[in-house]
Enzyme design. Sequence first.
Site, PDB file in Angstrom:
ATOM      1  N   LYS A   1       0.831  -1.217   0.000  1.00  0.00           N
ATOM      2  CA  LYS A   1       0.000   0.000   0.000  1.00  0.00           C
ATOM      3  C   LYS A   1       0.863   1.263   0.000  1.00  0.00           C
ATOM      4  O   LYS A   1       0.657   2.194  -0.786  1.00  0.00           O
ATOM      5  CB  LYS A   1      -0.926  -0.008   1.215  1.00  0.00           C
ATOM      6  CG  LYS A   1      -1.641   1.307   1.467  1.00  0.00           C
ATOM      7  CD  LYS A   1      -2.606   1.639   0.355  1.00  0.00           C
ATOM      8  CE  LYS A   1      -3.160   3.046   0.496  1.00  0.00           C
ATOM      9  NZ  LYS A   1      -4.089   3.377  -0.585  1.00  0.00           N
TER      10      LYS A   1
ATOM     11  N   CYS B   1      -3.650  11.151   0.855  1.00  0.00           N
ATOM     12  CA  CYS B   1      -2.990   9.857   0.613  1.00  0.00           C
ATOM     13  C   CYS B   1      -1.560  10.058   0.138  1.00  0.00           C
ATOM     14  O   CYS B   1      -0.613   9.770   0.861  1.00  0.00           O
ATOM     15  CB  CYS B   1      -3.781   9.075  -0.427  1.00  0.00           C
ATOM     16  SG  CYS B   1      -5.528   9.037  -0.060  1.00  0.00           S
TER      17      CYS B   1
HETATM   18  N1  SAJ Z   1      -1.122  14.844  -9.497  1.00  0.00           N
HETATM   19  C1  SAJ Z   1      -0.237  15.586 -10.260  1.00  0.00           C
HETATM   20  N2  SAJ Z   1       0.195  15.079 -11.444  1.00  0.00           N
HETATM   21  C2  SAJ Z   1      -0.219  13.873 -11.915  1.00  0.00           C
HETATM   22  C3  SAJ Z   1      -1.122  13.110 -11.140  1.00  0.00           C
HETATM   23  C4  SAJ Z   1      -1.564  13.620  -9.924  1.00  0.00           C
HETATM   24  O1  SAJ Z   1       0.169  16.694  -9.878  1.00  0.00           O
HETATM   25  O2  SAJ Z   1       0.208  13.491 -13.016  1.00  0.00           O
HETATM   26  C5  SAJ Z   1      -1.589  15.361  -8.197  1.00  0.00           C
HETATM   27  C6  SAJ Z   1      -3.093  15.610  -8.123  1.00  0.00           C
HETATM   28  O3  SAJ Z   1      -3.409  16.870  -8.655  1.00  0.00           O
HETATM   29  C7  SAJ Z   1      -3.340  15.503  -6.634  1.00  0.00           C
HETATM   30  C8  SAJ Z   1      -2.333  14.457  -6.181  1.00  0.00           C
HETATM   31  O4  SAJ Z   1      -1.364  14.376  -7.216  1.00  0.00           O
HETATM   32  O5  SAJ Z   1      -3.042  16.727  -5.980  1.00  0.00           O
HETATM   33  C9  SAJ Z   1      -2.891  13.085  -5.905  1.00  0.00           C
HETATM   34  O6  SAJ Z   1      -3.920  12.759  -6.815  1.00  0.00           O
HETATM   35  P1  SAJ Z   1      -4.123  11.310  -7.445  1.00  0.00           P
HETATM   36  O7  SAJ Z   1      -5.282  11.397  -8.369  1.00  0.00           O
HETATM   37  O8  SAJ Z   1      -2.858  10.814  -8.026  1.00  0.00           O
HETATM   38  O9  SAJ Z   1      -4.393  10.354  -6.216  1.00  0.00           O
HETATM   39  P2  SAJ Z   1      -5.370  10.386  -4.916  1.00  0.00           P
HETATM   40  O10 SAJ Z   1      -4.612  11.003  -3.778  1.00  0.00           O
HETATM   41  O11 SAJ Z   1      -6.714  10.909  -5.218  1.00  0.00           O
HETATM   42  O12 SAJ Z   1      -5.528   8.800  -4.667  1.00  0.00           O
HETATM   43  C10 SAJ Z   1      -4.382   7.979  -4.466  1.00  0.00           C
HETATM   44  C11 SAJ Z   1      -4.438   6.794  -5.420  1.00  0.00           C
HETATM   45  N3  SAJ Z   1      -3.151   6.092  -5.417  1.00  0.00           N
HETATM   46  C12 SAJ Z   1      -2.488   5.840  -6.569  1.00  0.00           C
HETATM   47  O13 SAJ Z   1      -2.882   6.193  -7.657  1.00  0.00           O
HETATM   48  C13 SAJ Z   1      -1.213   5.060  -6.452  1.00  0.00           C
HETATM   49  C14 SAJ Z   1      -5.563   5.859  -4.998  1.00  0.00           C
HETATM   50  O14 SAJ Z   1      -5.581   4.685  -5.799  1.00  0.00           O
HETATM   51  C15 SAJ Z   1      -5.400   5.468  -3.512  1.00  0.00           C
HETATM   52  O15 SAJ Z   1      -6.457   4.629  -3.081  1.00  0.00           O
HETATM   53  C16 SAJ Z   1      -5.454   6.746  -2.704  1.00  0.00           C
HETATM   54  O16 SAJ Z   1      -4.346   7.566  -3.109  1.00  0.00           O
HETATM   55  C17 SAJ Z   1      -5.367   6.381  -1.222  1.00  0.00           C
HETATM   56  O17 SAJ Z   1      -6.405   6.384  -0.545  1.00  0.00           O
HETATM   57  O18 SAJ Z   1      -4.282   6.025  -0.756  1.00  0.00           O
END
Ligand code: SAJ
Length: 413
Positions: free
Chosen positions: A210, A264
Amino acid sequence: MTSICVLGLGYIGLPTAALLASRGNRVYGVDVRPEIVETVSAGRVHISEVDLDGVVQKVVNAGMLTAHQTPSPADAFIITAPTPLTEDRRPQLECVYAAANSIAPVLKRGDLVIVESTCPVGTTRNVAQLLAAARPDLAIAGGGAAISDISVAYCPERVLPGRILIELIDNDRCVGGLTPVCTERAAQLYESFVHGTVLRTDAATAELVKLTENAFRDVNIAFANELSMVAEHHGVDVWKVIELANRHPRVNILNPGPGVGGHCIAVDPWFIVDSAPQQAKLIRAAREVNDSKADYVFQRLAQTMESSPEPNVTCFGLAFKPNVDDLRESPALAIVERLGRAFPGRVAAVEPFIQTQPASLKAAGVPLITLDEGLDRLGAFVLLVDHTAFLRVPRERLRGRKIIDTRGVWARA
Ligand code: SAJ
């Protein structure tokens, strides 16, 4: 029919409880906050997640999901309590251990206990030890008995906010028990509603899996964010660099932005750093790069506002990521607050996903205006979140504007 007690009715617990109830299980949802128990008991939701309200209403009306402040006896217990960070970036496990303590009195021979909360390696074993101390009359798994009365396993959630109900069913799950029997029993519970593959391992491996998933994403986003600063230093368009580099068959760079938010990815990598500080050098550096990106964006905006003849700036987006109303740990919100304080009366914010001005923006003197009002406002535009509503803005409404685009969607239109 299986009876299942879900402890913690938050972003993961409530959808999980509702889904399990919709699959014919009798579910007891438990939360320490009375207002949440009241809301769910009335068939309503306290979080916004696609389609969740309809499912909760249905299963509550059918009597399959009830909400309580204390646990009831059940066949299985799923702990989905939060594990936030302390000020000095250490995992706070009090809620998980409190949930485990709360189920100890109602445990009976044959029960299954599953931890889903994001936890440092070793937490599931600690939960088992805590249960063993509270219930010396039961043989808890991991305690050395040849046959245990209570199975204990770890199964991390891995759903994406905004797609929770879909991903709870479709994603593969990784289940790790304290013994092979625990693993098998927990895996069978997930196989009753998951369409993805349920992968079996041990508890410590599942715990690290995780943390690894979110640290992997954090490191990759940090690479993109660092690259955006390198490209700007050279006067090169980072989006063009990424587009061209990604044409290499083994390169897949993520998108730079104003930083990383949410509860997360901006949090979980610290669990690894805390437990293995000597080893986790890259993971720590990635966290620092992503945290520093919001400050970098603020400094660039402040320079522009100090030197620009434009009196006003309108910021588009406050949420931590596109198409959600979630402001938790949002770098966009933090940047807008700082701008509002630094340039009183010159900053306004547009966030189509929220209706009420957040208290911190009120304190910073930043009004919340509609998308139309924002597009009509004089001055520069700052794009902080790539909401679909912003991507759809007709290009003529942007023409002639000074645009500072942290997501690379308006500037390149
Ligand atoms: N972000 C970027 N650039 C990108 C992708 C994301 O700047 O290319 C930023 C987003 O804007 C945001 C942050 O990263 O601020 C996180 O967003 P996210 O969509 O990547 O993820 P979360 O936090 O919504 O959800 C994550 C997910 N983990 C992964 O993709 C490995 C989700 O599957 C998990 O269940 C969740 O964390 C969790 O609960 O841990």
